[in-house]
Every structure is written in structure tokens, then in C-alpha cells.
Design an enzyme around this catalytic site. Structure first.
Site, mmCIF file in Angstrom:
data_model
loop_
_atom_site.group_PDB
_atom_site.id
_atom_site.type_symbol
_atom_site.label_atom_id
_atom_site.label_comp_id
_atom_site.label_asym_id
_atom_site.label_seq_id
_atom_site.Cartn_x
_atom_site.Cartn_y
_atom_site.Cartn_z
ATOM 1 N N ASP A 21 137.514 12.203 0.652
ATOM 2 C CA ASP A 21 137.608 11.775 -0.408
ATOM 3 C C ASP A 21 137.787 10.387 -0.923
ATOM 4 O OD1 ASP A 21 137.286 11.605 -3.133
ATOM 5 O OD2 ASP A 21 139.764 12.127 -4.160
ATOM 6 N N ARG A 25 134.032 5.268 -4.102
ATOM 7 C CA ARG A 25 135.012 3.904 -4.511
ATOM 8 C C ARG A 25 135.306 3.064 -3.731
ATOM 9 N NH1 ARG A 25 139.976 7.837 -6.304
ATOM 10 N NH2 ARG A 25 138.439 9.230 -5.052
ATOM 11 N N ARG A 34 127.112 4.018 -3.681
ATOM 12 C CA ARG A 34 127.442 4.639 -3.840
ATOM 13 C C ARG A 34 126.870 5.943 -2.270
ATOM 14 N NH1 ARG A 34 131.314 7.957 -6.762
ATOM 15 N NH2 ARG A 34 130.824 9.711 -5.973
ATOM 16 N N GLU A 68 131.325 22.165 -7.635
ATOM 17 C CA GLU A 68 130.612 21.629 -8.614
ATOM 18 C C GLU A 68 130.523 19.856 -7.998
ATOM 19 O OE1 GLU A 68 134.408 23.856 -8.942
ATOM 20 O OE2 GLU A 68 134.265 22.342 -7.459
ATOM 21 N N ASN A 69 129.980 20.132 -6.796
ATOM 22 C CA ASN A 69 129.211 17.991 -6.627
ATOM 23 C C ASN A 69 127.726 18.665 -7.131
ATOM 24 O OD1 ASN A 69 130.479 17.713 -3.539
ATOM 25 N ND2 ASN A 69 131.125 17.164 -5.586
ATOM 26 N N TRP A 70 127.575 19.854 -7.357
ATOM 27 C CA TRP A 70 125.624 20.330 -7.406
ATOM 28 C C TRP A 70 125.953 19.732 -9.180
ATOM 29 C CZ3 TRP A 70 122.248 21.288 -4.346
ATOM 30 C CH2 TRP A 70 123.447 21.934 -3.300
ATOM 31 N N ARG A 195 145.592 16.010 -5.856
ATOM 32 C CA ARG A 195 144.987 17.207 -6.277
ATOM 33 C C ARG A 195 143.959 18.441 -5.088
ATOM 34 N NH1 ARG A 195 142.349 13.532 -9.721
ATOM 35 N NH2 ARG A 195 140.293 13.468 -8.710
ATOM 36 N N SER A 197 141.439 20.431 -5.446
ATOM 37 C CA SER A 197 139.686 20.199 -6.197
ATOM 38 C C SER A 197 139.669 21.894 -5.996
ATOM 39 C CB SER A 197 139.452 18.889 -5.599
ATOM 40 O OG SER A 197 140.036 17.906 -5.873
#
Length: 246
Positions: A21, A25, A34, A68-70, A195, A197
Site C-alpha cells: 500500500d 501517496r 499516481r 475493489e480496485n476495479w 486494515r 482490506s
């Protein structure tokens, strides 16, 4: 003394899993898009894979792309897929030279055809390697995995292939994406988030958890050593008392 010299090679996590992760950032802090963070993160992937194999870790699982990245912007998703394909092509010699077998878990049917072809090609070419199994979690979500398990087992019960009374941990394990992998011993998450995730929820039941503030592109060999040293200082009781363990 080098941190590597303080590691007990007889007490390594057999299965190491990492939630990588912080790419976005990291890029933002550097004033870049990004995509540059994801490119830089791929360098850490290569270093951690080689370091894990060198140490003698048998199984390394990397959370590369979640279900979830979709939901991320299409441009970022397309960029991630392109980085993945390029990395697979580029790093095949590294996998071969280090005797590393590639494995994947997740709903690969959602992946672009070009990505699927590249994955299957590398998996086929490395299938006989024995030093370490590298698993990429792609289009992976643990809840989706568990729903699939429930459906598969329910269907087998309905068709009298297995009985309800025979369902236990081993039956569930046989139906997981990770049926050919042992449970996770150490789970690392970078970037300061605390988390899980939706990652390997069943498989980390007794894993040691290690959280670090380091963003993934900055996570290097020495940082992995620190995580493993922390792991080796812990007492893993699996529900027993300290006296029983000793």
C-alpha cells in the site's frame, strides 16, 4: 551487524503475505502522477521477491489488485494492467534464475485477455520451479472467495457429493483459491494503514500482523528484515498457553 545476520533461518515465516500500500501517496508526495508511484512500487516488488527467496521463505503472496480496485478511474486501472504485463515479461528471467514458481489467486476472468495470456504463459514456464512460490492476488477479494466456497460446497451437498456432517476446516481449505498454499504466518501492510482490506480473511486466522508507516515504493530489503525480526520475537501460541508451547 547486518540485520540479515540476526535472522534465525530456522524460524522464518513459511508463508509471507504483503499488502503493498502507498504507491499513490508516494507519487503525490513526489509531485508525480499516481502511475509513477505504481512504476516505482514495481521495483520494490522485485527486490522483496528476490530477498524472500534468498532468505528461504517458501511462499510469498502479494496483494496486487483487489476486487475493489476495479472502481478506480479507468486510466489508472489500464495503467496498472500495462505495468503488470510489462513486469511479467521483464521479470520472467528473474523468476527462472531464482527458481521461483508463479501462482495467482482471484477472479482472473475479469482481467483483460492480454493480461490473462501473459500470466498463464509465465505460470506455465515456471511451473517446475521449486525454491519459492510467488502468488499474485489479482482481482482478488476474500469475501468473494468465501462466497464462492459456500456456493461450491452447497452444490456438492445438494448433489450428495459430500455430507453436511463432513464439512470442516479441511473441506473449506480445499475449496479456497489458496487450496495449494499453507496458512499465512506473517502479514505485512505498508503505508501506515491498520486494515486487512478484504485480504485472505480465512487464511490469516493465526497470522502475525506487522504494520509499518513506510510507503510501498520505499519498502526495501532492510525493511523486510525488520519485519521478520519482529515476527521472530513473538510467541505464537495458537490458543495454547505459554507453558504448553515451551
Amino acid at each position: 551487524m547486518n540485520l540479515q545476520d540476526t535472522i534465525d533461518k530456522n524460524n522464518l515465516p513459511r508463508h509471507l503475505a504483503i499488502i503493498m500500500d502507498g504507491n499513490g501517496r508516494w507519487a503525490k508526495q513526489q509531485g508525480f502522477l499516481r502511475a509513477f508511484g505504481h512504476e516505482s512500487g514495481s521495483k520494490s516488488v522485485k527486490e522483496i521477491i528476490k530477498t524472500s527467496a534468498k532468505l528461504g521463505i517458501e511462499y510469498l503472496t502479494l496483494y496486487a489488485f483487489s476486487t475493489e480496485n476495479w472502481n478506480r478511474p479507468k486510466l489508472e486501472v489500464d495503467t496498472l494492467m500495462k505495468i503488470l504485463v510489462n513486469a511479467l515479461k521483464k521479470e520472467l528471467p528473474t523468476l527462472q534464475n531464482n527458481n521461483i514458481r508463479l501462482n495467482t489467486i482471484g477472479n482472473l476472468d475479469k482481467m483483460p485477455q492480454s493480461t490473462q495470456r501473459e500470466l498463464l504463459d509465465v505460470i506455465e514456464k515456471t511451473k517446475d520451479n521449486t525454491r519459492m512460490t510467488l502468488t499474485l492476488a489479482l482481482s482478488y477479494g476474500s469475501r468473494e472467495e468465501l462466497i464462492s466456497v459456500v456456493k461450491d460446497i452447497s452444490n456438492k451437498v445438494k448433489n450428495n457429493i459430500i455430507s453436511i456432517d463432513s464439512i470442516d476446516d479441511s473441506i473449506i481449505n480445499e475449496h479456497l483459491y489458496t487450496h495449494n498454499l499453507p496458512d499465512v504466518d506473517l502479514l505485512i501492510r505498508t503505508s501506515g494503514e491498520h486494515r486487512i482490506s478484504n485480504f485472505l480473511l480465512w487464511q490469516i486466522a493465526y497470522a502475525e500482523l506487522y504494520f509499518t508507516d513506510i510507503l510501498w515504493p520505499d519498502f526495501k530489503e532492510q525493511d523486510l528484515y525488520e519485519a521478520i525480526i519482529s515476527y521472530q520475537k513473538r510467541e505464537r501460541r495458537f490458543g495454547k498457553t505459554s507453558e504448553q508451547i515451551k
